[in-house]
Design a protein around this motif. Structure first.
Motif, PDB file in Angstrom:
ATOM      1  N   ASP A 146       0.829  -1.201   0.000  1.00 22.62           N
ATOM      2  CA  ASP A 146       0.000   0.000   0.000  1.00 22.62           C
ATOM      3  C   ASP A 146       0.870   1.260   0.000  1.00 22.62           C
ATOM      4  O   ASP A 146       1.963   1.267   0.537  1.00 22.62           O
ATOM      5  CB  ASP A 146      -0.904   0.038   1.233  1.00 22.62           C
ATOM      6  CG  ASP A 146      -2.181  -0.750   1.028  1.00 22.62           C
ATOM      7  OD1 ASP A 146      -2.102  -1.775   0.324  1.00 22.62           O
ATOM      8  OD2 ASP A 146      -3.219  -0.366   1.571  1.00 22.62           O
ATOM      9  N   SER A 147       0.333   2.325  -0.584  1.00 17.16           N
ATOM     10  CA  SER A 147       0.984   3.628  -0.462  1.00 17.16           C
ATOM     11  C   SER A 147       0.955   4.074   0.991  1.00 17.16           C
ATOM     12  O   SER A 147       0.098   3.660   1.768  1.00 17.16           O
ATOM     13  CB  SER A 147       0.248   4.669  -1.317  1.00 17.16           C
ATOM     14  OG  SER A 147       0.292   4.330  -2.671  1.00 17.16           O
ATOM     15  N   LEU A 148       1.899   4.916   1.340  1.00 17.53           N
ATOM     16  CA  LEU A 148       1.856   5.582   2.633  1.00 17.53           C
ATOM     17  C   LEU A 148       1.081   6.877   2.453  1.00 17.53           C
ATOM     18  O   LEU A 148       1.424   7.696   1.615  1.00 17.53           O
ATOM     19  CB  LEU A 148       3.270   5.863   3.154  1.00 17.53           C
ATOM     20  CG  LEU A 148       3.337   6.503   4.539  1.00 17.53           C
ATOM     21  CD1 LEU A 148       4.486   5.914   5.342  1.00 17.53           C
ATOM     22  CD2 LEU A 148       3.505   8.017   4.442  1.00 17.53           C
ATOM     23  N   ARG A 149       0.008   7.041   3.215  1.00 20.67           N
ATOM     24  CA  ARG A 149      -0.859   8.212   3.080  1.00 20.67           C
ATOM     25  C   ARG A 149      -0.653   9.154   4.252  1.00 20.67           C
ATOM     26  O   ARG A 149      -0.567   8.720   5.388  1.00 20.67           O
ATOM     27  CB  ARG A 149      -2.332   7.789   3.018  1.00 20.67           C
ATOM     28  CG  ARG A 149      -2.661   6.859   1.874  1.00 20.67           C
ATOM     29  CD  ARG A 149      -4.090   6.342   2.006  1.00 20.67           C
ATOM     30  NE  ARG A 149      -4.379   5.296   1.056  1.00 20.67           N
ATOM     31  CZ  ARG A 149      -4.085   4.007   1.237  1.00 20.67           C
ATOM     32  NH1 ARG A 149      -3.505   3.621   2.358  1.00 20.67           N
ATOM     33  NH2 ARG A 149      -4.374   3.125   0.319  1.00 20.67           N
ATOM     34  N   ILE A 150      -0.614  10.431   3.952  1.00 24.33           N
ATOM     35  CA  ILE A 150      -0.517  11.473   4.966  1.00 24.33           C
ATOM     36  C   ILE A 150      -1.820  12.264   4.921  1.00 24.33           C
ATOM     37  O   ILE A 150      -2.118  12.920   3.922  1.00 24.33           O
ATOM     38  CB  ILE A 150       0.674  12.404   4.695  1.00 24.33           C
ATOM     39  CG1 ILE A 150       1.971  11.601   4.575  1.00 24.33           C
ATOM     40  CG2 ILE A 150       0.792  13.461   5.794  1.00 24.33           C
ATOM     41  CD1 ILE A 150       3.121  12.395   4.021  1.00 24.33           C
ATOM     42  N   GLY A 151      -2.637  12.156   5.957  1.00 27.38           N
ATOM     43  CA  GLY A 151      -3.886  12.894   6.012  1.00 27.38           C
ATOM     44  C   GLY A 151      -5.112  12.100   5.634  1.00 27.38           C
ATOM     45  O   GLY A 151      -6.231  12.617   5.701  1.00 27.38           O
ATOM     46  N   LEU A 152      -4.951  10.841   5.259  1.00 30.18           N
ATOM     47  CA  LEU A 152      -6.091  10.011   4.861  1.00 30.18           C
ATOM     48  C   LEU A 152      -5.795   8.562   5.214  1.00 30.18           C
ATOM     49  O   LEU A 152      -4.713   8.058   4.930  1.00 30.18           O
ATOM     50  CB  LEU A 152      -6.355  10.127   3.359  1.00 30.18           C
ATOM     51  CG  LEU A 152      -7.617   9.435   2.846  1.00 30.18           C
ATOM     52  CD1 LEU A 152      -8.868  10.227   3.234  1.00 30.18           C
ATOM     53  CD2 LEU A 152      -7.557   9.259   1.329  1.00 30.18           C
ATOM     54  N   SER A 153      -6.779   7.886   5.819  1.00 34.04           N
ATOM     55  CA  SER A 153      -6.581   6.489   6.182  1.00 34.04           C
ATOM     56  C   SER A 153      -6.883   5.580   5.002  1.00 34.04           C
ATOM     57  O   SER A 153      -7.481   5.992   4.005  1.00 34.04           O
ATOM     58  CB  SER A 153      -7.487   6.108   7.361  1.00 34.04           C
ATOM     59  OG  SER A 153      -8.833   5.992   6.928  1.00 34.04           O
ATOM     60  N   GLN A 154      -6.496   4.322   5.139  1.00 39.67           N
ATOM     61  CA  GLN A 154      -6.826   3.308   4.143  1.00 39.67           C
ATOM     62  C   GLN A 154      -8.336   3.197   3.968  1.00 39.67           C
ATOM     63  O   GLN A 154      -8.823   2.872   2.885  1.00 39.67           O
ATOM     64  CB  GLN A 154      -6.230   1.962   4.582  1.00 39.67           C
ATOM     65  CG  GLN A 154      -6.418   0.828   3.593  1.00 39.67           C
ATOM     66  CD  GLN A 154      -5.922  -0.495   4.164  1.00 39.67           C
ATOM     67  OE1 GLN A 154      -5.990  -0.718   5.376  1.00 39.67           O
ATOM     68  NE2 GLN A 154      -5.433  -1.362   3.311  1.00 39.67           N
ATOM     69  N   LEU A 155      -9.089   3.503   5.025  1.00 40.74           N
ATOM     70  CA  LEU A 155     -10.556   3.449   4.980  1.00 40.74           C
ATOM     71  C   LEU A 155     -11.168   4.706   4.374  1.00 40.74           C
ATOM     72  O   LEU A 155     -12.381   4.783   4.210  1.00 40.74           O
ATOM     73  CB  LEU A 155     -11.107   3.260   6.390  1.00 40.74           C
ATOM     74  CG  LEU A 155     -10.670   1.984   7.125  1.00 40.74           C
ATOM     75  CD1 LEU A 155     -11.186   1.991   8.559  1.00 40.74           C
ATOM     76  CD2 LEU A 155     -11.163   0.753   6.386  1.00 40.74           C
ATOM     77  N   GLY A 156     -10.352   5.707   4.063  1.00 38.90           N
ATOM     78  CA  GLY A 156     -10.856   6.956   3.501  1.00 38.90           C
ATOM     79  C   GLY A 156     -11.246   7.987   4.539  1.00 38.90           C
ATOM     80  O   GLY A 156     -11.916   8.965   4.218  1.00 38.90           O
ATOM     81  N   ASN A 157     -10.807   7.799   5.796  1.00 39.82           N
ATOM     82  CA  ASN A 157     -11.150   8.732   6.871  1.00 39.82           C
ATOM     83  C   ASN A 157     -10.059   9.784   7.016  1.00 39.82           C
ATOM     84  O   ASN A 157      -8.869   9.455   7.098  1.00 39.82           O
ATOM     85  CB  ASN A 157     -11.339   7.994   8.188  1.00 39.82           C
ATOM     86  CG  ASN A 157     -12.472   6.990   8.114  1.00 39.82           C
ATOM     87  OD1 ASN A 157     -13.338   7.081   7.249  1.00 39.82           O
ATOM     88  ND2 ASN A 157     -12.471   6.028   9.007  1.00 39.82           N
ATOM     89  N   ALA A 158     -10.463  11.051   7.063  1.00 39.36           N
ATOM     90  CA  ALA A 158      -9.513  12.162   7.045  1.00 39.36           C
ATOM     91  C   ALA A 158      -9.709  13.067   8.243  1.00 39.36           C
ATOM     92  O   ALA A 158     -10.746  13.053   8.907  1.00 39.36           O
ATOM     93  CB  ALA A 158      -9.671  12.971   5.755  1.00 39.36           C
TER      94      ALA A 158
END
Length: 202
Positions: A146-158
């Motif tokens: 998976d990408s590493l996300r800053i500001g957004l979870s894997q579930l789409g929660n921000a």
């Protein structure tokens, strides 16, 4: 959204990454304004931190959905709920959490650190004060692509707010080491540093 050129430090090497996306990046911090306003760093082997890690960042959270991510790599991350409870997560077949007590106000700019020491513990610090710890008997955690996300979870929660001086290490750092570099920028060749966003670009 627009494209933001950025320097990513992966395993001590500086890489130019012109395809990072963010909706609003103001000077000296990344501003998160909505679920569409986040940074994603493609997965590389250096970010599969299965043998221990330290994640650090400064953040100011003005609002959050439950399980909103400051940083999320699917097998590890720092999250916040809408009740101002921050926590670290790691995955070893199932998820393990290290919850901090609710902070008095999530509208302050605070420093958050999450440290995983394999076979020992996971520890969560706010402003270099250890606010929680849990046993972590596993010798490693799961890897993923998976990408590493800053500001957004894997579930789409921000969350909405800002984040600054994001540092990810492939070693569990001591509290004294975290304290020593709390208010300073870091050299590109700092030992164990695999990803560093200072967010100082215009």
């Amino acid at each position: 959204s627009h494209l933001i050129p950025a320097i990513i430090l992966i395993a001590g090497c500086a890489c130019y990454a012109p395809m990072l996306r963010a909706q609003d990046c103001s000077r000296n911090m990344l501003t998160i304004t909505s679920p569409g306003s986040y940074v994603a760093t493609p997965s590389v082997s250096a970010l599969n931190l299965t043998k221990g890690f330290t994640i650090e960042c400064w953040a100011k959270v003005t609002a959050a959905a439950n399980r909103a991510a400051l940083i999320d790599k699917a097998s590890y991350g720092i999250f916040v709920n809408n009740d101002s409870i921050f926590y670290g997560m790691l995955r070893h077949s199932t998820q393990f959490f290290d919850y901090a007590p609710a902070v008095d106000s999530s509208e302050n700019r605070d420093h958050y650190s999450f440290v995983f020491t394999p076979g020992d513990s996971m520890r969560f610090y706010i402003d270099t004060i250890e606010v929680s710890s849990e046993t972590a008997p596993m010798a490693s955690i799961d890897s993923n692509t998976d990408s590493l996300r800053i500001g957004l979870s894997q579930l789409g929660n921000a969350f909405t707010g800002s984040i600054d001086e994001l540092r990810i290490w492939n070693i569990p750092r001591s509290l004294s080491s975290i304290q020593q570099t709390l208010y300073t920028t870091l050299p590109e060749n700092d030992s164990g540093l695999v990803l560093y966003y200072s967010f100082d670009d215009n």
